[in-house]
Every structure is written in C-alpha cells, then in structure tokens.
Design a protein around this motif. Structure first.
Motif, PDB file in Angstrom:
ATOM      1  N   ALA A   5       0.747  -1.250   0.086  1.00  0.00           N
ATOM      2  CA  ALA A   5      -0.197  -0.071  -0.289  1.00  0.00           C
ATOM      3  C   ALA A   5       0.651   1.124   0.084  1.00  0.00           C
ATOM      4  O   ALA A   5       0.473   2.302  -0.111  1.00  0.00           O
ATOM      5  CB  ALA A   5      -1.114  -0.091   1.272  1.00  0.00           C
ATOM      6  N   GLU A   6       2.124   1.078   0.284  1.00  0.00           N
ATOM      7  CA  GLU A   6       3.047   2.486   0.569  1.00  0.00           C
ATOM      8  C   GLU A   6       2.887   3.284  -0.789  1.00  0.00           C
ATOM      9  O   GLU A   6       2.961   4.649  -0.689  1.00  0.00           O
ATOM     10  CB  GLU A   6       4.440   2.077   0.587  1.00  0.00           C
ATOM     11  CG  GLU A   6       4.629   1.319   1.775  1.00  0.00           C
ATOM     12  CD  GLU A   6       4.687   2.562   2.980  1.00  0.00           C
ATOM     13  OE1 GLU A   6       5.303   3.597   2.630  1.00  0.00           O
ATOM     14  OE2 GLU A   6       4.076   2.285   4.156  1.00  0.00           O
ATOM     15  N   SER A   8       0.255   3.209  -2.951  1.00  0.00           N
ATOM     16  CA  SER A   8      -1.094   3.457  -3.470  1.00  0.00           C
ATOM     17  C   SER A   8      -1.913   4.620  -3.059  1.00  0.00           C
ATOM     18  O   SER A   8      -1.473   5.077  -2.012  1.00  0.00           O
ATOM     19  CB  SER A   8      -1.921   2.212  -2.748  1.00  0.00           C
ATOM     20  OG  SER A   8      -3.296   2.468  -3.003  1.00  0.00           O
ATOM     21  N   ARG A  11      -3.354   4.252   0.483  1.00  0.00           N
ATOM     22  CA  ARG A  11      -2.343   3.955   1.751  1.00  0.00           C
ATOM     23  C   ARG A  11      -2.985   4.339   2.879  1.00  0.00           C
ATOM     24  O   ARG A  11      -3.188   3.364   3.642  1.00  0.00           O
ATOM     25  CB  ARG A  11      -1.099   4.638   1.346  1.00  0.00           C
ATOM     26  CG  ARG A  11      -0.266   4.292   2.559  1.00  0.00           C
ATOM     27  CD  ARG A  11       1.222   5.114   2.255  1.00  0.00           C
ATOM     28  NE  ARG A  11       1.886   4.985   3.366  1.00  0.00           N
ATOM     29  CZ  ARG A  11       2.629   5.853   3.876  1.00  0.00           C
ATOM     30  NH1 ARG A  11       2.587   7.266   3.248  1.00  0.00           N
ATOM     31  NH2 ARG A  11       3.468   5.840   5.034  1.00  0.00           N
ATOM     32  N   VAL A  81       0.374   8.510   8.598  1.00  0.00           N
ATOM     33  CA  VAL A  81      -0.180   8.401   7.046  1.00  0.00           C
ATOM     34  C   VAL A  81      -1.304   9.444   6.912  1.00  0.00           C
ATOM     35  O   VAL A  81      -1.481   9.908   5.841  1.00  0.00           O
ATOM     36  CB  VAL A  81      -0.669   6.838   6.577  1.00  0.00           C
ATOM     37  CG1 VAL A  81       0.621   5.803   6.625  1.00  0.00           C
ATOM     38  CG2 VAL A  81      -1.784   6.480   7.443  1.00  0.00           C
ATOM     39  N   VAL A 120      -3.993  -3.421  -4.765  1.00  0.00           N
ATOM     40  CA  VAL A 120      -2.909  -3.495  -3.726  1.00  0.00           C
ATOM     41  C   VAL A 120      -2.760  -4.966  -3.218  1.00  0.00           C
ATOM     42  O   VAL A 120      -1.661  -5.476  -3.057  1.00  0.00           O
ATOM     43  CB  VAL A 120      -3.372  -2.516  -2.408  1.00  0.00           C
ATOM     44  CG1 VAL A 120      -2.500  -2.733  -1.165  1.00  0.00           C
ATOM     45  CG2 VAL A 120      -3.273  -1.111  -3.022  1.00  0.00           C
TER      46      VAL A 120
END
Length: 194
Positions: A5-6, A8, A11, A81, A120
C-alpha cells in the motif's frame, strides 16, 4: 499488505482500516473535522490522537447502529499516514472536506475503492479476487484476538452492540474459547513429564 500500500492512493485508507477496524462505509464518510491528529497528551490520563466515527455513506448518512458511533484512538502509524495524506498536492483539509475523496471532492464509490484495493492485494502477492476492503476489518479483529484482547473490548472497538454479534460475524477470526479452557486447565492441573 501495508508494504504494497506504500505507493497506493489508498495507503492511508488501508492503514486506517486495518489499524482501527472502521467499516469501509464509515471511512468513506470520514471528514477532517472528525480527525484529531494530536489528542490531548497533557491531560490525565492522556488522550491519544483519534477519529470520530459518526456517519457513513449509507442511505441517510447514519452509522450502521447507534453503538457504531464511537471515538477510536489511533496508533502512531495512522497519524503519520493521515498527515502525509493531508500534505499531498491538491488535498482539501478544510473541516467539512472528506478525508478520502475523489479528485472532485465527492464521496468515493465503493466499486472504485474495491478495484484499487484489489490492485494493492495483488501487489502484496495475495489472490486479489478473494480480497475486499472489508477484509481489513476482519484482519483487525483477528490481530486483536490473537493478541488476547478480551472479546468485550473488540466488540466495542468495532461498534457492535454486544459480544454476541461480534462472535457471530467474526467467529472465524476469533480464537476458539475451547483453546483458552484447555490452556487454563493445563495450568491448574499440569502433567508431570515421564
């Protein structure tokens, strides 16, 4: 999954879903004024950063049940995040803006979230056809159960009105009670090695 997911656009959505257990329809309705990235560290006891789950994208905008309205403390990874998500180019972080929105600022469509999520999942080496965003909530319950968190606490975190609902919906993810009974009895009545 988190590693994949980094890069995406989902994320922050995936991290928040996995680490708070919020329903996908609750995250799609989350607004910036529902997010507290600081908390109140100076009070006793300290209040962690959190999100308020008070609406969803369901018809009428209400959460699934009254008990679904809740405040969820956020682990530091969620705070990080979400800060990164707020700092992305073109992000609208005004209080009433959606945290997870389309480029035009409207609610994300469930189909588009599912499609991006499955990409993902595929990048993480999983069978993407078997994964949907709700799997993050199931994983949340599994991780807490494996960490020996009491069912009552898990039930409150996921917004259920009681443990019976949590047991019925997540029986595959919850550690079997039989295991706890056997372990307790082995501790009480240990068998000597021959």
């Amino acid at each position: 999954m988190l590693g994949a997911a980094e890069v995406s656009p989902l994320r922050a959505y995936i991290v928040l879903s996995l680490l708070t257990g919020a329903r996908t329809e609750e995250l799609r309705a989350l607004r910036w004024d529902d997010v507290d990235l600081i908390g109140a560290p100076g009070v006793t006891p300290p209040l962690p950063p959190s999100i308020s789950v008070i609406r969803s994208v369901r018809i009428g905008g209400d959460t699934k049940t009254r008990k679904s309205r809740r405040r969820l403390g956020m682990p530091q990874r969620c705070v990080t995040v979400l800060r990164d998500h707020a700092e992305r180019p073109g992000a609208d972080t005004s209080p009433n803006a959606l945290v997870f929105a389309t480029r035009t600022g409207s609610e994300m469509d469930a189909h588009n979230v599912r499609r991006s999520f499955r990409k993902v999942a595929a990048d993480a080496g999983l069978n993407a056809a078997e994964w949907a965003p709700r799997e993050m909530r199931h994983s949340f319950v599994s991780l807490l159960s494996d960490s020996r968190m009491p069912l009552e606490h898990i039930s409150r975190l996921v917004g259920h009105s009681g443990t019976a609902i949590t047991e019925a919906v997540y029986r595959q993810q919850l550690r079997p009670v039989l295991e706890h009974g056997a372990t307790a009895m082995d501790d009480v009545f240990p068998v000597a090695d021959p």
